[in-house]
Design an enzyme around this catalytic site. Sequence first.
Site, PDB file in Angstrom:
ATOM      1  N   ARG A 141      28.259 -28.402   8.975  1.00 16.75           N
ATOM      2  CA  ARG A 141      29.728 -28.343   8.922  1.00 16.75           C
ATOM      3  C   ARG A 141      30.159 -26.890   8.741  1.00 16.75           C
ATOM      4  O   ARG A 141      29.360 -26.031   8.405  1.00 16.75           O
ATOM      5  CB  ARG A 141      30.285 -29.139   7.724  1.00 16.75           C
ATOM      6  CG  ARG A 141      30.019 -30.603   7.771  1.00 16.75           C
ATOM      7  CD  ARG A 141      30.657 -31.321   6.575  1.00 16.75           C
ATOM      8  NE  ARG A 141      29.955 -31.071   5.323  1.00 16.75           N
ATOM      9  CZ  ARG A 141      30.494 -30.462   4.265  1.00 16.75           C
ATOM     10  NH1 ARG A 141      31.747 -30.045   4.309  1.00 16.75           N
ATOM     11  NH2 ARG A 141      29.803 -30.286   3.150  1.00 16.75           N
ATOM     12  N   TYR A 153      31.572 -17.080  -8.037  1.00 13.39           N
ATOM     13  CA  TYR A 153      31.546 -15.704  -7.521  1.00 13.39           C
ATOM     14  C   TYR A 153      30.324 -14.952  -8.039  1.00 13.39           C
ATOM     15  O   TYR A 153      29.740 -14.125  -7.331  1.00 13.39           O
ATOM     16  CB  TYR A 153      32.828 -14.960  -7.903  1.00 13.39           C
ATOM     17  CG  TYR A 153      34.081 -15.548  -7.301  1.00 13.39           C
ATOM     18  CD1 TYR A 153      34.101 -15.978  -5.977  1.00 13.39           C
ATOM     19  CD2 TYR A 153      35.243 -15.684  -8.054  1.00 13.39           C
ATOM     20  CE1 TYR A 153      35.251 -16.520  -5.430  1.00 13.39           C
ATOM     21  CE2 TYR A 153      36.401 -16.228  -7.503  1.00 13.39           C
ATOM     22  CZ  TYR A 153      36.394 -16.645  -6.187  1.00 13.39           C
ATOM     23  OH  TYR A 153      37.530 -17.187  -5.630  1.00 13.39           O
TER      24      TYR A 153
HETATM   25  P1  NDP Z   1      31.511 -26.399   3.508  1.00 11.81           P
HETATM   26  O1  NDP Z   1      31.586 -27.081   2.194  1.00 11.81           O
HETATM   27  O2  NDP Z   1      32.581 -26.634   4.505  1.00 11.81           O
HETATM   28  O3  NDP Z   1      30.088 -26.654   4.179  1.00 11.81           O
HETATM   29  C1  NDP Z   1      28.952 -26.461   3.386  1.00 11.81           C
HETATM   30  C2  NDP Z   1      27.698 -26.605   4.219  1.00 11.81           C
HETATM   31  O4  NDP Z   1      26.587 -26.360   3.342  1.00 11.81           O
HETATM   32  C3  NDP Z   1      27.530 -27.984   4.785  1.00 11.81           C
HETATM   33  O5  NDP Z   1      26.889 -27.920   6.027  1.00 11.81           O
HETATM   34  C4  NDP Z   1      26.632 -28.663   3.744  1.00 11.81           C
HETATM   35  O6  NDP Z   1      25.781 -29.639   4.292  1.00 11.81           O
HETATM   36  C5  NDP Z   1      25.775 -27.503   3.298  1.00 11.81           C
HETATM   37  N1  NDP Z   1      25.255 -27.728   1.953  1.00 11.81           N
HETATM   38  C6  NDP Z   1      25.950 -27.856   0.800  1.00 11.81           C
HETATM   39  N2  NDP Z   1      25.110 -28.108  -0.216  1.00 11.81           N
HETATM   40  C7  NDP Z   1      23.865 -28.166   0.324  1.00 11.81           C
HETATM   41  C8  NDP Z   1      22.582 -28.407  -0.205  1.00 11.81           C
HETATM   42  N3  NDP Z   1      22.392 -28.657  -1.514  1.00 11.81           N
HETATM   43  N4  NDP Z   1      21.517 -28.395   0.630  1.00 11.81           N
HETATM   44  C9  NDP Z   1      21.690 -28.135   1.959  1.00 11.81           C
HETATM   45  N5  NDP Z   1      22.871 -27.927   2.522  1.00 11.81           N
HETATM   46  C10 NDP Z   1      23.959 -27.929   1.714  1.00 11.81           C
HETATM   47  O7  NDP Z   1      31.457 -24.830   3.162  1.00 11.81           O
HETATM   48  P2  NDP Z   1      31.795 -23.545   4.047  1.00 11.81           P
HETATM   49  O8  NDP Z   1      31.384 -23.762   5.445  1.00 11.81           O
HETATM   50  O9  NDP Z   1      33.178 -23.132   3.723  1.00 11.81           O
HETATM   51  O10 NDP Z   1      30.832 -22.486   3.342  1.00 11.81           O
HETATM   52  C11 NDP Z   1      29.668 -21.951   3.953  1.00 11.81           C
HETATM   53  C12 NDP Z   1      29.233 -20.745   3.128  1.00 11.81           C
HETATM   54  O11 NDP Z   1      30.294 -19.786   3.109  1.00 11.81           O
HETATM   55  C13 NDP Z   1      28.937 -21.083   1.666  1.00 11.81           C
HETATM   56  O12 NDP Z   1      27.847 -20.336   1.220  1.00 11.81           O
HETATM   57  C14 NDP Z   1      30.216 -20.660   0.965  1.00 11.81           C
HETATM   58  O13 NDP Z   1      29.973 -20.362  -0.389  1.00 11.81           O
HETATM   59  C15 NDP Z   1      30.604 -19.440   1.770  1.00 11.81           C
HETATM   60  N6  NDP Z   1      32.006 -19.052   1.678  1.00 11.81           N
HETATM   61  C16 NDP Z   1      33.022 -19.862   2.108  1.00 11.81           C
HETATM   62  C17 NDP Z   1      34.336 -19.443   2.007  1.00 11.81           C
HETATM   63  C18 NDP Z   1      35.488 -20.268   2.456  1.00 11.81           C
HETATM   64  O14 NDP Z   1      36.657 -19.866   2.191  1.00 11.81           O
HETATM   65  N7  NDP Z   1      35.283 -21.389   3.142  1.00 11.81           N
HETATM   66  C19 NDP Z   1      34.684 -18.122   1.430  1.00 11.81           C
HETATM   67  C20 NDP Z   1      33.542 -17.353   1.019  1.00 11.81           C
HETATM   68  C21 NDP Z   1      32.271 -17.813   1.140  1.00 11.81           C
HETATM   69  P3  NDP Z   1      25.949 -31.249   4.042  1.00 11.81           P
HETATM   70  O15 NDP Z   1      27.380 -31.598   4.290  1.00 11.81           O
HETATM   71  O16 NDP Z   1      24.995 -31.829   5.047  1.00 11.81           O
HETATM   72  O17 NDP Z   1      25.522 -31.545   2.635  1.00 11.81           O
END
Ligand code: NDP
Length: 246
Positions: A16, A156
Amino acid sequence: MQELSGKRALVTGGSRGIGEAIALALAEKGADVAITYDRSADRAAQVVDAIKTKGRRAAAIKADSADPAAIQHSVDEAARVLGGLDILVNNAGIARYNTIADFAVEDIDALLAVNVRGPVLASKAAIPHLTGGGRIINIGSAGADRIVGAPGTVYYMTKSALQSLTRGLAQELGPRDITVNLVQPGSTNTDMNPEGGESADYQRSLIPLGRFGQPEDVAAAVAFLATPAARQITGTILNVDGGALT
Ligand code: NDP
């Protein structure tokens, strides 16, 4: 010949949001791409289909980034399925918010496990597979350099740990011609931080460009760092934040 033709990539948390966009952007440039996912099996399968539609090889591997054995397995499995590994993108992350006074120990542990230990262990697992020209690209957060709301402190803090990981790994792997960089998204429209969410207007007020980023904006930066053109860039931090840190 596309810029990433013949390259093999693993994107953690590629089911996602930003991870999905990164996986598709790497495939668009010609890479074969494996993703990990935890809970979103259906979404992960859709990402695999979308990568295959671009004519690339793809795989989705279930792996909880909080589980060291699962991480090791996912990296080895990606290398096995794709026939090697050239690019690791440490994207999987979770956000939990609270004041330090009220933060539950299990939430602190979950944040540290997924956001800090996960990228360290995925990198450790990838190192034996990577060869000259290899790439590790970490996904941090602009919040590491500017706290936006005190309840985000622990989240953070996990992202600022990636700054040291990136710099240290860049030194460790430089002699092998492997680059390591950190992309720090600002407010980006995903399930984690929807552009129509409760605090979205406040976040927009902090952004000179006045808009949320889209996952594709972050993916474009990551895809560039993955290309041979970025071979002299290592140990650096690239903010994709609409100017929020200016
Ligand atoms: P989302 O919550 O939209 O998506 C998170 C993704 O990470 C999903 O594909 C999910 O997979 C996966 N994920 C979460 N936990 C696990 C786990 N324990 N093991 C494996 N996969 C996991 O987040 P974003 O796309 O917004 O964020 C992506 C990255 O960007 C993160 O590191 C976030 O901290 C960082 N970020 C995001 C910001 C924002 O404003 N959106 C700003 C700054 C940084 P599944 O659904 O299959 O569990």
